[in-house]
Scaffold this active site. Structure first.
Site, mmCIF file in Angstrom:
data_model
loop_
_atom_site.group_PDB
_atom_site.id
_atom_site.type_symbol
_atom_site.label_atom_id
_atom_site.label_comp_id
_atom_site.label_asym_id
_atom_site.label_seq_id
_atom_site.Cartn_x
_atom_site.Cartn_y
_atom_site.Cartn_z
ATOM 1 N N TYR A 1 51.422 41.254 36.109
ATOM 2 C CA TYR A 1 50.305 40.165 36.122
ATOM 3 C C TYR A 1 49.349 41.435 37.024
ATOM 4 O O TYR A 1 48.846 41.387 36.716
ATOM 5 C CB TYR A 1 49.737 39.216 36.433
ATOM 6 N N SER B 1 42.076 40.265 40.027
ATOM 7 C CA SER B 1 42.468 39.303 40.480
ATOM 8 C C SER B 1 43.146 39.953 42.113
ATOM 9 O O SER B 1 43.626 40.753 42.196
ATOM 10 C CB SER B 1 44.016 39.159 39.706
#
Length: 246
Positions: A150, A137
Site C-alpha cells: 500500500y 497517504s
C-alpha cells in the site's frame, strides 16, 4: 456550475468529499463500484439541495472508467474536477502477504488513478482547464508497518502526481495530492480488525490526539479543487494532525 468526478464516493472519505463539494456549489458525479452506496451518497446530497448523479465505475478497469466518463460528460457537459479517492488496503506483515493482495492493492490505489487521469485529462485539455486532486497517504511518504505494498502504491501516486502536474501545467490544469494520515473511516475500522489496538496507539502518537475525520480531509480537497488554489500544482498536502511532519 463546475462538475466534480469523484471515485469511491459511495462511502467514507469519498462520500464526505462529495458532500463538501456539493455544499460549495459543485455538481457531483458520484462514482463507485458499489451502486447502492453511490445511490446513498446521491440521496444525502439531494437532501441538502445539492445536485448529484450516481455512475458505476470500477477504477481497476480502464473500460469501466471510460464508460463512466462518457456518461458523466453526456449528463453534465464537462468534467472540471477529478478527485481520485478510491482506495483499499489490508494491514499485515509483508512476508505474510500474498500476490493476490498485492495485485488488488496496486490495481485500486495506483492503477485506478492512472486509468482516470488517462481518460479524463484529455477532456480537460480540450476544455482548456481543470483540476485533479489525487488521494495518497502519508504511508507513501514515511512508510507504515504492515502496509508495504500500500505504501509503495501511494508513493507511486505522489510521484505520478508530480510528473503529471509538470506535463499538464501548459494546459492550465492543476494536479495536486492530499496525503491523509490515519482517519476514522469504514476502511480504517476494517483494518483495525487485523491489527487490534492500532487506533489507540495512533491516537496517542498524533499530536492532536485524535484520528482525522473525513471532514478534515474533504476540506483540504475542496481547497485544492477551487480557484483559491489556481497557482498551486504538483504539491502533496499532508492532513495528519502532525503525526508526520514532512
Amino acid at each position: 456550475m463546475s462538475v466534480a468526478f469523484i471515485t469511491g464516493a459511495g462511502s467514507g472519505i469519498g462520500r464526505q468529499i462529495a458532500l463538501t463539494l456539493a455544499g460549495r456549489g459543485f455538481q457531483i458525479a458520484v462514482t463507485d463500484v458499489n451502486d447502492s452506496n453511490a445511490a446513498e451518497t446521491v440521496a444525502l446530497i439531494e437532501a441538502q439541495n445539492g445536485t448529484a448523479t450516481a455512475f458505476h465505475c470500477d477504477v481497476t478497469e480502464l473500460t469501466s472508467v471510460e464508460q463512466a466518463a462518457r456518461e458523466v460528460k453526456e449528463k453534465f457537459g464537462s468534467i472540471d474536477v477529478l478527485i481520485n479517492n478510491a482506495g483499499w488496503d489490508k494491514i499485515e506483515p509483508f512476508l505474510k502477504s500474498e500476490p493476490a493482495t498485492w495485485e488488488r492493492i496496486i490495481n485500486i490505489n495506483l492503477m485506478g488513478q492512472i486509468h482516470t487521469c488517462k481518460t479524463i485529462l484529455p477532456l480537460m485539455i480540450e476544455q482548456g482547464n481543470g483540476k485533479v486532486v489525487n488521494i495518497a497517504s502519508d504511508s507513501g511518504r514515511v512508510g507504515s508497518s504492515g502496509e508495504a505494498v500500500y505504501s509503495a502504491a501511494k508513493g507511486g501516486v505522489i510521484a505520478f502526481t508530480k510528473t503529471v502536474a509538470r506535463e499538464m501545467a501548459r494546459h492550465k490544469i492543476n494536479v495536486n495530492c492530499v496525503s491523509p494520515g490515519p482517519a476514522d473511516t469504514p476502511l480504517f475500522k476494517e483494518i483495525s480488525e487485523y491489527n487490534t489496538g492500532i487506533a489507540e496507539a495512533l491516537t496517542k502518537a498524533i499530536p492532536f490526539r485524535r484520528l482525522a475525520q473525513p471532514e478534515d480531509i474533504a476540506n483540504a480537497v475542496a481547497f485544492l479543487a477551487t480557484p483559491e488554489a489556481d497557482y498551486i500544482t504538483g504539491q502533496t498536502l499532508s492532513v495528519n494532525g502532525g503525526l508526520a511532519m514532512v
